[in-house]
Scaffold this active site. Structure first.
Site, PDB file in Angstrom:
ATOM      1  N   GLY C  31       0.787  -1.228   0.000  1.00  0.00           N
ATOM      2  CA  GLY C  31       0.000   0.000   0.000  1.00  0.00           C
ATOM      3  C   GLY C  31       0.815   1.272   0.000  1.00  0.00           C
ATOM      4  O   GLY C  31       0.265   2.353  -0.214  1.00  0.00           O
ATOM      5  N   CYS C 240     -27.859  -8.919 -15.878  1.00  0.00           N
ATOM      6  CA  CYS C 240     -27.326  -8.666 -17.220  1.00  0.00           C
ATOM      7  C   CYS C 240     -28.379  -9.052 -18.262  1.00  0.00           C
ATOM      8  O   CYS C 240     -28.937 -10.152 -18.217  1.00  0.00           O
ATOM      9  CB  CYS C 240     -26.044  -9.460 -17.438  1.00  0.00           C
ATOM     10  SG  CYS C 240     -25.429  -9.348 -19.128  1.00  0.00           S
ATOM     11  N   CYS C 243     -26.592 -12.102 -20.461  1.00  0.00           N
ATOM     12  CA  CYS C 243     -26.279 -13.433 -19.918  1.00  0.00           C
ATOM     13  C   CYS C 243     -27.066 -13.737 -18.645  1.00  0.00           C
ATOM     14  O   CYS C 243     -26.962 -14.828 -18.103  1.00  0.00           O
ATOM     15  CB  CYS C 243     -24.783 -13.577 -19.650  1.00  0.00           C
ATOM     16  SG  CYS C 243     -24.229 -12.695 -18.175  1.00  0.00           S
ATOM     17  N   CYS C 265     -23.047  -6.870 -18.730  1.00  0.00           N
ATOM     18  CA  CYS C 265     -21.821  -7.022 -17.944  1.00  0.00           C
ATOM     19  C   CYS C 265     -20.735  -6.109 -18.500  1.00  0.00           C
ATOM     20  O   CYS C 265     -20.520  -6.058 -19.709  1.00  0.00           O
ATOM     21  CB  CYS C 265     -21.292  -8.456 -18.040  1.00  0.00           C
ATOM     22  SG  CYS C 265     -22.367  -9.696 -17.315  1.00  0.00           S
ATOM     23  N   CYS C 271     -19.153 -12.213 -19.522  1.00  0.00           N
ATOM     24  CA  CYS C 271     -20.472 -12.273 -20.143  1.00  0.00           C
ATOM     25  C   CYS C 271     -20.475 -13.273 -21.307  1.00  0.00           C
ATOM     26  O   CYS C 271     -21.367 -14.118 -21.419  1.00  0.00           O
ATOM     27  CB  CYS C 271     -20.862 -10.884 -20.641  1.00  0.00           C
ATOM     28  SG  CYS C 271     -22.599 -10.699 -21.029  1.00  0.00           S
TER      29      CYS C 271
HETATM   30 ZN    ZN Z   1     -23.536 -10.602 -18.939  1.00  0.00          ZN
END
Ligand code: ZN
Lengths: 362, 190, 289
Positions: C31, C240, C243, C265, C271
């Site tokens: 970090g 989505c 999909c 997506c 997807c």
């Molecule tokens: Zn998708």
């Protein structure tokens, strides 16, 4: 199916072909040669060399041609090329005392040893379009006098001799190199000067101008501005001595600025310094004003909060390649971020709406 | 050591071999205690092939190197001068250090970085007799639960951890095996 | 560009060593932003030069590279960067998350969980999470040194006072191993939970700002929040449309000028793989697949 971003690869290729065609323009017009750009667009070539940090007029001319005359784009091409070059070593500091001057003026003295040399300047020209240049003409010839063979002394040395100038300090260490080390704050003067020398002419000009208008005023006079060629020498370890590896054209500006001093120490003029590759006097003068403004701390001056006194502000924003890249990157798709903002604002409005309904019901 | 020997033992194909060696270094530092194979270097004894590959991959003229007495011979100095060009410096000034654990003592000499720049800390390359047996249980970033590893001692590394985010970072080398212990790892004896 | 004129993966070996050393220190101090002497690259600053330099320093000839922008493999900048490495490193490339050994990304973490042996390289525009609260590098460096993060909490709290919620939806700051506050790059906060405990190595490159930082695998990463206003990853409240995925981050696509829209997506590989497996969404009938 709707997906706007498909076919990126084909689109890029077509755009690049179009760019090449647009760069060439009307094929009935003869193509520009690199030599023409180098010889007739010299000041553009100089700017690309200075801000690209690479002294090579032919490559700078090529970059200008490739960039369709967009100088920042040309500087970018040169920088990207420069960074891939191997380093054989560092040159010795150039001796501007030994400069073969083509231009040398002082605003502080009427006459000076070595004389004032106006050189090829726009100063005192009337800025009227010269329509004769639209037609092909014979190459103009200027009157000549024999070149100065003696080195021309720096004018500020004359003030130095009387103790009126702040003394120059000879740094021992090799100056840092911001192309090899990340920029670190606070930045000392050699690092600031390097950044300014590569910095965008327009940015440095505006910063310098702001000091003249009172944002970090330094009361500057051009002590000396000189343009000319200097030899570049390099120590060759195998030989054990320095050899000249070439010549470069430089513009150097030294300003005389208002005093330091106190009750115990007599007043002295202070200095600002600018050194730029090629003939770039606007840049060199601007650089020396900004350099001087950035020296407020070491000279015991007050920080008035002026932008030109703020080294972090100036150094982090003077590089036009960094600036233009980041500025133009907002053209890239940001729809993922924007989508998350959309969801957030809808949620905030929904929550606020629910509050209002509740209040209305109460 | 003659000229040919000094010239030998580097990477034949530097771009590809240093890339592979770096990935071993990266995986090692990212997954403390896990052993990575690392090859391509053939340095003069007593530098191990693993330590040699780390030197070729990370060390150059810009990184001062401390050579502990255990690894400091004319042959190793010449090899490092030719292949890396690193200036050989006292422990306090080193960005990298190479040696057996005992020869690197006291490790309190090495740079641990500053509060503003904790990255300005030394990386020690510790030559080990072998990668086994495990002597320590490690936990921290890079380790899912805990991991057992062979370390030359415990106390020094536990003390180093208490300085976090300051501290030195270590590679351990034995033959062609490499493992690492960054300053962020908690160490306890098995 | 003549490929033969450039070294493997474009950068010279000295530059790669410099970047590699910075990456290793980054892993050792999770970090923390390691300064590095970023080089000028043949693409503009702000267009992924940091990520490109990190990728160039990591690639081996055996790697398989995936490049995404906004989660998609075929966005123009992703295409451009992928082509750059095909030409300069000659590495294999893929669009499949699982096949890639190195993934360079802008603004997303792939939906499919990453595995050991994978490296995720982020392009970072502004690496300093405190930058918009304090523009001075000299100040923010001190704040990190002293672990002085009060300003960040004040900012988040002011959001709550004004909007009733934390008004940061992307580049949402995180705390790493209880020490450094880190900018996760402009990923949507939906992706934040994937930063911590990830099996892959995560590397962050900011070229213009000259910083590199890293998260080793399985690092503890916590999104900043308050007890009464806990961090919530969020996404559009839809599935989505192609999909049918319910748990993936969605792009909203405007389909006409009468307010029609669909949600798909953002991770194109995720997807497409689901659709290849026969999964369907609202606007993707069987025959249209
Ligand atoms: Zn998708």
């Amino acid at each position: 199916m709707y997906v706007a971003t498909k076919g990126g690869e084909r689109a890029i290729e077509a755009a690049h072909q179009w760019l090449a065609e647009a760069r060439r323009g009307d094929p009935a017009v003869p193509e520009l040669s690199i030599a023409q750009i180098r010889e007739q667009m010299t000041l553009a070539v100089n700017r690309v060399m200075a801000e690209g940090s690479l002294y090579d007029p032919d490559l700078a001319a090529l970059a200008i041609k490739q960039a369709r005359g967009d100088l920042i784009e040309a500087i970018f091409l040169i920088r990207a090329y420069r960074t891939t070059l191997p380093r054989f070593g560092g040159a010795l500091p150039v001796e501007t005392d030994e400069m073969a001057v083509t231009r040398r003026i002082s605003a502080t003295f009427k006459d000076v040893p070595g004389g004032q040399v106006l050189g090829p300047t726009f100063d005192y020209t009337h800025r009227l379009l010269d329509f004769a240049l639209m037609a092909d003409g014979d190459a103009p010839q200027a009157a000549r006098k024999p070149a100065e063979t003696q080195p021309v002394p720096h004018i500020l040395q004359l003030l130095d001799r009387d103790g009126l100038m702040e003394p120059l300090t000879q740094g021992e260490a090799t100056p840092p190199d911001l192309t090899r080390e990340p920029l670190e704050m606070p930045a000392d003067r050699p690092l600031r000067l390097q950044a300014l020398a590569r910095g965008d002419e327009g940015f440095v000009l505006s910063m310098a101008y702001s000091t003249q208008r009172g944002y970090g005023r330094t009361h500057a006079f051009v002590g000396e501005l000189r343009i000319g060629t200097c030899a570049v020498e390099m120590e060759i370890p195998e030989l054990g001595f320095a050899v000249e590896i070439g010549e470069i054209e430089l513009t150097e500006c030294e300003t005389v600025n208002q005093f330091t001093g106190s009750k115990t120490e007599p007043a002295q003029f202070t200095r600002g310094y600018g050194l730029v590759m090629g003939q770039s006097e606007r840049k060199a003068i601007s650089m020396s004003l900004v350099d001087r403004a950035l020296r407020w701390d070491e000279l015991g001056e007050e920080n008035t909060g002026a932008p030109a006194q703020d080294a972090e502000f100036v150094l982090y924003h003077c590089d036009n390649i960094q600036a233009t890249g980041f500025l133009e990157h907002i053209k890239l798709p940001h729809y993922v971020d924007f989508q998350s903002e959309l969801e957030l604002i809808r949620k905030l409005r929904r929550d606020a709406g629910a509050e209002t309904c509740k209040e209305a019901a109460e | 050591m003659d000229h040919a020997e000094i010239l030998a033992g580097g990477f034949d194909d530097p771009a590809a071999q240093s890339a592979r060696a770096f990935r071993a270094c990266l995986e090692a530092m990212a997954r403390p205690g896990r052993i990575q194979p690392i090859t391509g270097a053939a340095p003069p004894a007593p530098i191990s092939p693993a330590a040699g590959a780390v030197l070729l991959t990370l060390v150059d003229t810009t990184t001062p190197l401390y050579l502990a007495p255990s690894q400091d011979t004319q042959a190793t100095r010449q090899w490092i001068a030719f292949h890396c060009g690193a200036p050989i410096v006292p422990a306090e000034e080193a960005a990298f250090a190479l040696g057996a654990w005992g020869a690197l003592q006291p490790v309190s000499r090495f740079a641990i970085g500053t509060a503003d720049y904790p990255d300005r800390a030394a990386t020690l390359i510790v030559e080990m007799p072998g990668a086994t047996p495990p002597s320590a249980r490690l936990a921290g970033p890079g380790i899912e639960t805990c991991h057992e590893a062979c370390l030359p001692e415990i106390a020094a590394f536990a003390a180093n951890r208490t300085q976090f985010p300051l501290g030195f970072d270590c590679y351990f080398s034995a033959g062609s095996q490499l493992w690492a212990l960054p300053r962020s790892t908690n160490v306890e004896a098995l | 560009m003549s490929e033969a004129a450039y070294n493997f993966a474009y950068l010279d070996e000295a530059t790669k060593r410099m970047i590699r050393r910075a990456l290793l220190k980054g892993l050792a101090i999770p970090g923390y932003q390691v300064p590095f002497a970023s080089r000028e690259m043949p693409m503009p600053y702000g267009w992924g030069t940091g990520g490109v330099q990190v990728t160039a320093a990591c690639l081996t000839p055996e790697d398989c590279l995936k490049v995404i922008d906004q989660g998609a493999d075929d966005t123009t900048n992703a295409v451009s960067i992928r082509k750059f490495f095909e030409r300069t490193a000659g590495v294999a490339t893929t669009e499949h998350t699982a096949e890639a050994s190195v993934i360079q990304t802008r603004h997303r973490i792939p939906e499919q969980a990453l595995t050991e042996g994978q490296i995720l390289v982020y392009q970072v525009p502004i690496p300093e999470p405190l930058r918009f609260l304090e523009p001075r590098e000299s100040e923010t460096r001190r704040m990190h040194a002293l672990e002085e993060y009060g300003l960040m909490h004040v900012k988040l709290y002011e959001d709550i006072a004004r909007h009733g919620a934390i008004a940061t939806s992307y580049a949402y700051p995180v705390k790493v191993e209880g020490r450094y506050v880190m900018d996760p790059s402009p990923i949507p906060k939906f992706d934040n939970p994937k930063l911590g405990g990830n099996a892959a190595i995560q590397l962050f490159g900011a070229g213009r700002e000259q910083r590199i930082y890293a998260l080793p695998p399985y690092t503890q990463v916590v999104s900043l929040d308050f007890e009464d206003h806990p961090f919530e990853p969020s996404k559009a409240d839809h599935d989505c449309d192609l999909c049918g995925a319910a748990q993936s981050y969605l792009d909203e696509v405007i389909t006409d000028d009468r307010g029609g829209r669909m949600f798909i997506c953002s991770d194109t590989d995720f997807c497409a793989s689901r659709r290849a497996d026969g999964l369907r969404g609202r606007l993707s009938p069987e025959e249209a697949a």
